[in-house]
Structures are given as C-alpha cells and as structure tokens.
Design an enzyme around this catalytic site. Structure first.
Site, PDB file in Angstrom:
ATOM      1  N   ASN A 164     -15.390 -19.126  -5.500  1.00 44.89           N
ATOM      2  CA  ASN A 164     -16.567 -19.464  -4.684  1.00 44.89           C
ATOM      3  C   ASN A 164     -16.876 -18.239  -3.824  1.00 44.89           C
ATOM      4  O   ASN A 164     -15.982 -17.756  -3.123  1.00 44.89           O
ATOM      5  CB  ASN A 164     -16.255 -20.694  -3.798  1.00 44.89           C
ATOM      6  CG  ASN A 164     -17.508 -21.292  -3.174  1.00 44.89           C
ATOM      7  OD1 ASN A 164     -18.410 -20.574  -2.756  1.00 44.89           O
ATOM      8  ND2 ASN A 164     -17.546 -22.607  -3.110  1.00 44.89           N
ATOM      9  N   ARG A 190     -36.375 -33.041 -13.600  1.00 46.89           N
ATOM     10  CA  ARG A 190     -35.045 -32.420 -13.489  1.00 46.89           C
ATOM     11  C   ARG A 190     -34.541 -31.988 -14.875  1.00 46.89           C
ATOM     12  O   ARG A 190     -33.936 -30.944 -15.038  1.00 46.89           O
ATOM     13  CB  ARG A 190     -34.039 -33.407 -12.868  1.00 46.89           C
ATOM     14  CG  ARG A 190     -34.431 -34.015 -11.538  1.00 46.89           C
ATOM     15  CD  ARG A 190     -34.282 -33.086 -10.358  1.00 46.89           C
ATOM     16  NE  ARG A 190     -32.980 -32.488 -10.297  1.00 46.89           N
ATOM     17  CZ  ARG A 190     -32.741 -31.175 -10.278  1.00 46.89           C
ATOM     18  NH1 ARG A 190     -33.748 -30.322 -10.316  1.00 46.89           N
ATOM     19  NH2 ARG A 190     -31.524 -30.713 -10.218  1.00 46.89           N
ATOM     20  N   ALA A 228     -19.037 -17.602 -10.295  1.00 41.57           N
ATOM     21  CA  ALA A 228     -18.372 -18.158 -11.485  1.00 41.57           C
ATOM     22  C   ALA A 228     -18.570 -17.255 -12.703  1.00 41.57           C
ATOM     23  O   ALA A 228     -17.632 -16.998 -13.453  1.00 41.57           O
ATOM     24  CB  ALA A 228     -18.944 -19.550 -11.765  1.00 41.57           C
ATOM     25  N   HIS A 260     -20.131 -37.725 -11.625  1.00 38.14           N
ATOM     26  CA  HIS A 260     -21.398 -38.211 -11.071  1.00 38.14           C
ATOM     27  C   HIS A 260     -22.416 -38.576 -12.144  1.00 38.14           C
ATOM     28  O   HIS A 260     -23.602 -38.645 -11.870  1.00 38.14           O
ATOM     29  CB  HIS A 260     -21.969 -37.161 -10.096  1.00 38.14           C
ATOM     30  CG  HIS A 260     -21.093 -36.963  -8.897  1.00 38.14           C
ATOM     31  ND1 HIS A 260     -21.144 -35.855  -8.081  1.00 38.14           N
ATOM     32  CD2 HIS A 260     -20.110 -37.745  -8.370  1.00 38.14           C
ATOM     33  CE1 HIS A 260     -20.236 -35.975  -7.120  1.00 38.14           C
ATOM     34  NE2 HIS A 260     -19.597 -37.097  -7.277  1.00 38.14           N
ATOM     35  N   CYS A 287     -28.778 -49.583 -19.524  1.00 41.08           N
ATOM     36  CA  CYS A 287     -29.392 -50.913 -19.419  1.00 41.08           C
ATOM     37  C   CYS A 287     -28.369 -51.808 -18.719  1.00 41.08           C
ATOM     38  O   CYS A 287     -27.187 -51.760 -19.053  1.00 41.08           O
ATOM     39  CB  CYS A 287     -29.708 -51.446 -20.811  1.00 41.08           C
ATOM     40  SG  CYS A 287     -30.081 -53.218 -20.812  1.00 41.08           S
ATOM     41  N   GLN A 345     -18.584 -32.353 -11.125  1.00 44.14           N
ATOM     42  CA  GLN A 345     -19.485 -33.138 -10.279  1.00 44.14           C
ATOM     43  C   GLN A 345     -20.925 -32.961 -10.754  1.00 44.14           C
ATOM     44  O   GLN A 345     -21.832 -33.581 -10.232  1.00 44.14           O
ATOM     45  CB  GLN A 345     -19.386 -32.665  -8.833  1.00 44.14           C
ATOM     46  CG  GLN A 345     -18.013 -32.852  -8.234  1.00 44.14           C
ATOM     47  CD  GLN A 345     -17.906 -32.140  -6.890  1.00 44.14           C
ATOM     48  OE1 GLN A 345     -18.297 -32.668  -5.861  1.00 44.14           O
ATOM     49  NE2 GLN A 345     -17.393 -30.943  -6.906  1.00 44.14           N
ATOM     50  N   ASN A 346     -21.110 -32.086 -11.724  1.00 40.79           N
ATOM     51  CA  ASN A 346     -22.472 -31.785 -12.167  1.00 40.79           C
ATOM     52  C   ASN A 346     -22.962 -32.807 -13.183  1.00 40.79           C
ATOM     53  O   ASN A 346     -22.192 -33.348 -13.963  1.00 40.79           O
ATOM     54  CB  ASN A 346     -22.532 -30.382 -12.772  1.00 40.79           C
ATOM     55  CG  ASN A 346     -22.201 -29.323 -11.738  1.00 40.79           C
ATOM     56  OD1 ASN A 346     -22.250 -29.608 -10.544  1.00 40.79           O
ATOM     57  ND2 ASN A 346     -21.862 -28.134 -12.173  1.00 40.79           N
ATOM     58  N   GLY A 357     -17.178 -23.385  -7.549  1.00 33.52           N
ATOM     59  CA  GLY A 357     -18.522 -23.693  -7.048  1.00 33.52           C
ATOM     60  C   GLY A 357     -18.684 -25.063  -6.440  1.00 33.52           C
ATOM     61  O   GLY A 357     -19.692 -25.721  -6.668  1.00 33.52           O
ATOM     62  N   THR A 358     -17.707 -25.469  -5.664  1.00 33.61           N
ATOM     63  CA  THR A 358     -17.883 -26.747  -4.963  1.00 33.61           C
ATOM     64  C   THR A 358     -17.616 -26.551  -3.477  1.00 33.61           C
ATOM     65  O   THR A 358     -16.728 -25.801  -3.094  1.00 33.61           O
ATOM     66  CB  THR A 358     -17.021 -27.871  -5.595  1.00 33.61           C
ATOM     67  OG1 THR A 358     -17.213 -29.066  -4.850  1.00 33.61           O
ATOM     68  CG2 THR A 358     -15.552 -27.527  -5.660  1.00 33.61           C
TER      69      THR A 358
HETATM   70  P1  NAD Z   1     -22.786 -28.006  -3.110  1.00 35.24           P
HETATM   71  O1  NAD Z   1     -24.237 -27.756  -3.351  1.00 35.24           O
HETATM   72  O2  NAD Z   1     -22.388 -28.821  -1.946  1.00 35.24           O
HETATM   73  O3  NAD Z   1     -21.998 -26.613  -3.011  1.00 35.24           O
HETATM   74  C1  NAD Z   1     -22.124 -25.607  -3.960  1.00 35.24           C
HETATM   75  C2  NAD Z   1     -21.024 -24.598  -3.747  1.00 35.24           C
HETATM   76  O4  NAD Z   1     -21.144 -23.619  -4.765  1.00 35.24           O
HETATM   77  C3  NAD Z   1     -21.081 -23.858  -2.414  1.00 35.24           C
HETATM   78  O5  NAD Z   1     -19.785 -23.868  -1.836  1.00 35.24           O
HETATM   79  C4  NAD Z   1     -21.487 -22.421  -2.795  1.00 35.24           C
HETATM   80  O6  NAD Z   1     -20.895 -21.456  -1.950  1.00 35.24           O
HETATM   81  C5  NAD Z   1     -20.945 -22.326  -4.210  1.00 35.24           C
HETATM   82  N1  NAD Z   1     -21.641 -21.388  -5.068  1.00 35.24           N
HETATM   83  C6  NAD Z   1     -22.954 -21.021  -5.024  1.00 35.24           C
HETATM   84  N2  NAD Z   1     -23.222 -20.165  -6.011  1.00 35.24           N
HETATM   85  C7  NAD Z   1     -22.072 -19.981  -6.711  1.00 35.24           C
HETATM   86  C8  NAD Z   1     -21.721 -19.223  -7.855  1.00 35.24           C
HETATM   87  N3  NAD Z   1     -22.620 -18.476  -8.485  1.00 35.24           N
HETATM   88  N4  NAD Z   1     -20.449 -19.283  -8.300  1.00 35.24           N
HETATM   89  C9  NAD Z   1     -19.518 -20.049  -7.669  1.00 35.24           C
HETATM   90  N5  NAD Z   1     -19.799 -20.777  -6.574  1.00 35.24           N
HETATM   91  C10 NAD Z   1     -21.060 -20.755  -6.105  1.00 35.24           C
HETATM   92  O7  NAD Z   1     -22.222 -28.603  -4.471  1.00 35.24           O
HETATM   93  P2  NAD Z   1     -21.074 -29.632  -4.800  1.00 35.24           P
HETATM   94  O8  NAD Z   1     -19.835 -29.320  -4.023  1.00 35.24           O
HETATM   95  O9  NAD Z   1     -20.997 -29.702  -6.269  1.00 35.24           O
HETATM   96  O10 NAD Z   1     -21.614 -31.007  -4.252  1.00 35.24           O
HETATM   97  C11 NAD Z   1     -22.944 -31.340  -4.389  1.00 35.24           C
HETATM   98  C12 NAD Z   1     -23.228 -32.594  -5.188  1.00 35.24           C
HETATM   99  O11 NAD Z   1     -24.496 -32.439  -5.799  1.00 35.24           O
HETATM  100  C13 NAD Z   1     -22.286 -32.836  -6.288  1.00 35.24           C
HETATM  101  O12 NAD Z   1     -21.993 -34.162  -6.162  1.00 35.24           O
HETATM  102  C14 NAD Z   1     -23.052 -32.606  -7.580  1.00 35.24           C
HETATM  103  O13 NAD Z   1     -22.922 -33.748  -8.402  1.00 35.24           O
HETATM  104  C15 NAD Z   1     -24.465 -32.599  -7.203  1.00 35.24           C
HETATM  105  N6  NAD Z   1     -25.241 -31.514  -7.850  1.00 35.24           N
HETATM  106  C16 NAD Z   1     -25.210 -31.292  -9.186  1.00 35.24           C
HETATM  107  C17 NAD Z   1     -25.946 -30.244  -9.739  1.00 35.24           C
HETATM  108  C18 NAD Z   1     -25.892 -30.011 -11.209  1.00 35.24           C
HETATM  109  O14 NAD Z   1     -25.697 -30.911 -11.995  1.00 35.24           O
HETATM  110  N7  NAD Z   1     -26.050 -28.734 -11.621  1.00 35.24           N
HETATM  111  C19 NAD Z   1     -26.707 -29.427  -8.934  1.00 35.24           C
HETATM  112  C20 NAD Z   1     -26.730 -29.690  -7.579  1.00 35.24           C
HETATM  113  C21 NAD Z   1     -25.969 -30.721  -7.047  1.00 35.24           C
END
Ligand code: NAD
Length: 234
Positions: free
Chosen positions: A205, A64, A223, A113, A121, A95-96, A179-180
């Site tokens: 979004n 990853r 975004a 997250h 540790c 959340q990323n 983007g959530t």
């Molecule tokens: P999700 O995957 O559930 O939803 C992603 C959202 O982003 C969707 O609503 C989609 O329509 C939208 N989207 C897609 N492309 C976009 C763009 N270019 N611009 C704006 N919006 C866009 O994601 P979530 O709501 O963050 O929940 C998923 C969980 O997974 C979170 O808890 C997160 O921590 C984790 N996650 C993190 C990463 C990362 O660190 N990059 C990647 C995947 C998932």
C-alpha cells in the site's frame, strides 16, 4: 524489498481491496474521484433504495459495469493469477466486486462483498450476468426484480464466504494484503487473524494506515509495481 519464493510457503492468501484495482483505472471509494463523492449511496447502494426504485438502482449498477469493462487487469492481477496456476495453496480473498482477478484468469476467489457480475432473485437464487447491461431486470420464473448480488450498505456478509475466508486466513503461512485501508469490518480484522496464527504478513500500500503496524513488512509501492518485484517470474 526482497523477492519471495512462493514455494517456500504452503498456503498463501492474497487479501485485496479497492487499491488493488486503482491502477486498472477503477476508483477507490473514499479516495480522490471516489464513487461515493459523486453519488449518494443511500439512493443507489442499499436495500431501501432498491425497494423504492429498482430500475434506478439497476441502471446505476450498469454504469458501474460499463466503467469496469473499460478497464483491464494490470500486471499485479496477472502475477497473482500466474502464481495460482503453479501453486495449489493460493486463495484470493477480495473486498472488490469488480471481477478483475477473474478477468486476469484467476478462479479461486472469495468475494466478501459480492460481485457486479451477478444478480439475485429472492426465490430462485443467483445468476451470473456479465454484459455491459443486464440481460434482464426481472426473474424469468417469478418476475421478481433481480438485485445485484453485492453487499450493500446495511447488508450482512454471506456467512459461508466469511467462514471460508477466515479459515483460509487462519491457516495460511503467508498473508499478502494489497490496497486496503483497513477501515471496513470485519475485513479490517483479517491481518490480526493471520498474524495470530503465525503467518508472515506483508502489506502492499503506498500509504500508511491504522492497521499497518500489524505487518511484518510494509511495501510502500503500488500493487502493479510491487507484485512483479516480489514474485518475479523464473
Ligand atoms: P479503500 O477505498 O478504503 O482504500 C483503498 C486503499 O488502497 C487505500 O489504503 C489506498 O492507500 C490504497 N491504494 C490506492 N492505490 C493503490 C495502489 N495502486 N496499490 C495499492 N494500494 C493502493 O478500499 P477498501 O479497503 O477496499 O474498502 C473499501 C470498500 O469499498 C471495500 O469494501 C470494497 O468492497 C469497496 N470497493 C470496491 C471497489 C472495486 O470493486 N474495485 C472499488 C472501490 C471500493
């Protein structure tokens, strides 16, 4: 979509999810090409999997990390980082776990997250570790396996990070969600917190979701396209 002058707002929260990083090339979890379509999270992203085979879980997280290092922050990440330099009231709640906001130069980030770039540790705390592979798998002091400092399936959120996030969101006068999908709790409840406290709430979004009705304005763009238009450089 009208441009916004951030200086008209005292406290701004950017609340970001996986879609924030999609244009950098990092797949969302649920969408097309999502990580959990390819891998079974029960084998790689929960405490039981780590207890069974820590090396396998750490190797998966190295994959990853490698994938994320091949990506770059996009224009949207840079817009938020630029605003944070000139406006002292900006908080990013994300959340990323990918560290893209930090790579764009932003520092004030609440990572709900956790992070791909830290190890933990059980006795000696949290270590930053930012290479493609981990510097070590075991704690130098006690030899325990180090686990990624990520909120996995079945884990609880860090209460202090959650507390600070809710306070920032409750106090902001502009809330920008990017983007959530609004399905992962408690983060899915944050737009409601902002709204209840009178913040102007914007969603960026391309797709509608079950929380979209909570926003004063929904911008159906990505975004990377929307952020430079809403917050143009002067
Ligand atoms: P999700 O995957 O559930 O939803 C992603 C959202 O982003 C969707 O609503 C989609 O329509 C939208 N989207 C897609 N492309 C976009 C763009 N270019 N611009 C704006 N919006 C866009 O994601 P979530 O709501 O963050 O929940 C998923 C969980 O997974 C979170 O808890 C997160 O921590 C984790 N996650 C993190 C990463 C990362 O660190 N990059 C990647 C995947 C998932």
């Amino acid at each position: 979509m009208n441009a916004i002058d951030p200086m008209n707002y005292e406290k701004i929260v950017f609340f970001t999810g996986a879609g924030m990083s999609a244009e950098s090339g990092i797949p969302t979890y649920r969408g097309r090409g999502g990580v959990w379509k390819q891998y079974n999270w029960e084998e790689y992203a929960c405490q039981d999997a780590f207890n069974d085979d820590p090396r396998k879980v750490l190797k998966f997280h190295e994959l990853r990390r490698k994938a994320v290092l091949e990506c770059e922050p996009h224009a949207g990440h840079h817009v938020i980082a630029r605003l944070a330099k000139s406006h002292s009231g900006i908080t990013v709640v994300t959340q990323n776990i990918d560290g893209m906001h930090q790579r764009a130069g932003n520092r004030n980030i609440l990572e709900l997250h956790g992070s791909l770039w830290r190890l933990r540790c059980p006795t000696h705390g949290i270590f930053e570790d930012i290479g493609e592979t981990y510097e070590r798998y075991r704690c130098e002091q006690c030899d325990a396996w180090l686990r990624p400092d990520i909120v996995w399936f079945g884990d609880s959120l860090d209460p202090e990070i959650t507390r600070m996030s809710v306070i920032s969101i409750a106090q902001c006068d502009l809330f920008v969600s990017i983007g959530t999908s609004g399905v992962v709790w408690p983060a899915a409840g944050y737009p409601e917190v902002a709204r209840k406290n009178g913040a102007f709430c914007i969603e960026i979004n391309p797709e509608l979701n079950q929380m979209s009705h909570l926003y004063d304005e929904s911008i159906r763009q990505t975004a990377g396209n929307a952020l430079p238009l809403i917050f143009p450089e002067h």
